[in-house]
Design an enzyme around this catalytic site. Structure first.
Site, short mmCIF file in Angstrom:
data_model
loop_
_atom_site.label_atom_id
_atom_site.label_comp_id
_atom_site.label_asym_id
_atom_site.label_seq_id
_atom_site.Cartn_x
_atom_site.Cartn_y
_atom_site.Cartn_z
N TYR A 218 0.88 -1.15 0.01
CA TYR A 218 -0.19 0.05 -0.05
C TYR A 218 0.89 1.29 -0.07
O TYR A 218 0.50 2.17 -0.80
CB TYR A 218 -0.86 0.11 1.31
CG TYR A 218 -1.98 1.01 1.23
CD1 TYR A 218 -3.04 1.10 0.30
CD2 TYR A 218 -1.95 2.00 2.17
CE1 TYR A 218 -3.95 2.02 0.44
CE2 TYR A 218 -2.82 3.35 2.21
CZ TYR A 218 -4.02 3.11 1.53
OH TYR A 218 -5.03 4.10 1.52
N LYS B 287 1.26 4.29 -2.83
CA LYS B 287 0.96 5.73 -2.56
C LYS B 287 2.23 6.47 -2.72
O LYS B 287 2.14 7.69 -3.06
CB LYS B 287 0.15 5.71 -1.24
CG LYS B 287 -0.94 5.02 -1.23
CD LYS B 287 -2.08 5.75 -1.93
CE LYS B 287 -3.43 5.12 -1.58
NZ LYS B 287 -4.64 5.37 -2.62
N1 LIG Z 1 -10.52 5.32 4.50
C1 LIG Z 1 -9.00 5.67 4.65
O1 LIG Z 1 -8.42 5.62 6.11
C2 LIG Z 1 -8.03 6.29 3.80
C3 LIG Z 1 -6.92 6.77 4.27
C4 LIG Z 1 -6.25 7.19 3.09
C5 LIG Z 1 -6.37 7.03 1.76
N2 LIG Z 1 -7.55 6.51 1.66
C6 LIG Z 1 -7.72 6.25 0.26
O2 LIG Z 1 -8.77 6.91 -0.21
C7 LIG Z 1 -9.58 6.15 -1.46
C8 LIG Z 1 -10.81 5.87 -1.06
O3 LIG Z 1 -10.82 4.97 0.07
P1 LIG Z 1 -12.27 4.70 1.04
O4 LIG Z 1 -11.91 4.54 2.43
O5 LIG Z 1 -13.24 5.66 0.59
O6 LIG Z 1 -12.52 3.30 0.45
P2 LIG Z 1 -14.21 2.59 0.17
O7 LIG Z 1 -15.02 3.09 1.19
O8 LIG Z 1 -13.83 1.15 0.01
O9 LIG Z 1 -14.65 3.02 -1.35
C9 LIG Z 1 -13.76 2.62 -2.67
C10 LIG Z 1 -14.56 3.01 -3.84
O10 LIG Z 1 -13.85 2.96 -4.78
C11 LIG Z 1 -14.58 1.94 -5.89
N3 LIG Z 1 -13.71 0.91 -6.37
C12 LIG Z 1 -12.66 -0.03 -6.08
N4 LIG Z 1 -12.17 -0.72 -6.94
C13 LIG Z 1 -12.66 -0.05 -8.08
C14 LIG Z 1 -12.19 -0.21 -9.35
N5 LIG Z 1 -11.47 -1.42 -9.80
N6 LIG Z 1 -12.74 0.50 -10.46
C15 LIG Z 1 -13.41 1.39 -10.07
N7 LIG Z 1 -14.00 1.70 -8.65
C16 LIG Z 1 -13.57 1.03 -7.64
C17 LIG Z 1 -15.43 1.11 -4.95
O11 LIG Z 1 -16.71 0.86 -5.44
P3 LIG Z 1 -16.81 -0.66 -6.30
O12 LIG Z 1 -16.35 -1.80 -5.31
O13 LIG Z 1 -18.21 -0.86 -6.44
O14 LIG Z 1 -16.24 -0.54 -7.61
C18 LIG Z 1 -15.82 2.34 -3.82
O15 LIG Z 1 -16.60 3.18 -4.77
C19 LIG Z 1 -8.43 5.08 -1.75
O16 LIG Z 1 -7.58 5.25 -2.52
C20 LIG Z 1 -7.80 5.01 -0.27
O17 LIG Z 1 -6.27 4.44 -0.51
C21 LIG Z 1 -8.59 5.83 2.45
#
Ligand SMILES: NC(=O)c1ccc[n+]([C@@H]2O[C@H](COP(=O)([O-])OP(=O)(O)OC[C@H]3O[C@@H](n4cnc5c(N)ncnc54)[C@H](OP(=O)(O)O)[C@@H]3O)[C@@H](O)[C@H]2O)c1
Length: 255
Positions: free
Chosen positions: A160, A164
């Site tokens: 991961y 990033k």
């Molecule tokens: N949550 C945290 O603590 C955190 C912290 C730092 C950074 N981030 C980053 O923030 C971003 C969003 O994270 P989140 O926590 O909001 O995750 P999440 O709630 O799991 O949402 C992920 C989204 O991405 C979509 N997705 C996944 N695989 C995909 C694909 N192959 N093609 C198109 N869409 C896809 C999912 O929908 P489908 O599965 O229906 O496609 C969903 O809409 C990520 O890049 C993560 O690394 C998150």
């Protein structure tokens, strides 16, 4: 008479935006922030039903949004989708994946799944979006949802972190190439935000204690903590901001 400077607008009326990962978590928050500011938002993800439900809820608020069912990991589908769309003014890439575990136990499948979405798809989404922006000759803003893990290491997070950190370098290099076209590209770097992606981490008491100890402001993040930063980077208020990252980490990386 003194001429006062004018505060740049955070409104996005008349702009077209694409948000990937818009059916959940941070991506849904970004889609809402842009739509509420007046943009027409194309909301992309794989799962049709959740995406439709999000767009329906946004339209109920009187905002302008549509669905785009898309697997970002499928590069030909991604390119076809971008070609079929009119150029975007704003692209927020929040689709992301994590497969956490000790580096010594990482399997090639885990590596490929994370890198393919978090870096490879992000790369070619940026290129496709920039091509559209260039052809429209009106500049634009590309924002990747990176992570504090693009700046530091984290337990069980070698793949991961690699994805990033790679994103951070990619954004700097693309900013150099595309600045002359007024195409800005930046990242936002959240700390741990409560979303479906982090449920398992928060359920692990050892990891939960690690997180609380590292976040100086004493609480985990919520989706709302990211929305203002993304709106800022999308808007004219950030007209001179490119090739950089905005850490929203509660002070995690301060020490
Ligand atoms: N949550 C945290 O603590 C955190 C912290 C730092 C950074 N981030 C980053 O923030 C971003 C969003 O994270 P989140 O926590 O909001 O995750 P999440 O709630 O799991 O949402 C992920 C989204 O991405 C979509 N997705 C996944 N695989 C995909 C694909 N192959 N093609 C198109 N869409 C896809 C999912 O929908 P489908 O599965 O229906 O496609 C969903 O809409 C990520 O890049 C993560 O690394 C998150």
């Amino acid at each position: 008479m003194t001429t006062l400077p004018r505060t740049p607008s955070l409104r996005l009326d008349g702009k077209r935006a694409l948000v990937t990962g818009a059916s959940s978590g941070i991506g849904m928050g970004c889609a809402v922030a842009l739509a509420e500011a007046g943009a027409h938002v194309v909301c992309a993800a794989r799962g049709k039903d959740k995406l439709q439900a999000a767009v329906d809820a946004m339209r109920d608020q009187g905002w302008s949004a549509e669905t785009l069912t898309l697997d970002m990991g499928d590069l030909s589908a991604l390119n076809a989708a971008l070609t079929a769309q009119d150029p975007f003014d704003v692209v927020v890439n929040s689709a992301g994946a994590a497969r956490h575990g000790p580096a010594l136990e990482t399997q090639p499948d885990d590596y490929d799944a994370v890198m393919n979405l978090n870096l490879r798809a992000a790369y070619f989404l940026s290129v496709g979006a920039a091509e559209g922006m260039k052809s429209a000759s009106r500049g634009g803003s590309i924002i990747h949802v990176s992570s504090q893990m693009g700046h530091v290491g984290g337990i069980d997070r070698a793949v991961y972190c690699a994805s990033k950190h790679g994103l951070e370098g990619m954004v700097k290099a693309m900013a150099i190439e595309w600045g002359a076209e007024r195409i800005r590209i930046n990242t936002v770097c959240p700390t741990f935000i409560r979303t479906p992606l982090t449920e398992a981490t928060f359920d692990n008491p050892e990891r939960a204690a690690w997180i609380t100890e590292k976040i100086k402001l004493g609480r985990v993040g919520e989706v709302e903590d990211i929305m203002g930063a993304v709106l800022y980077l999308a808007s004219d208020a950030a007209a001179l901001v490119t090739g950089t990252s905005l850490l929203i980490d509660g002070g995690w990386t301060a020490d």
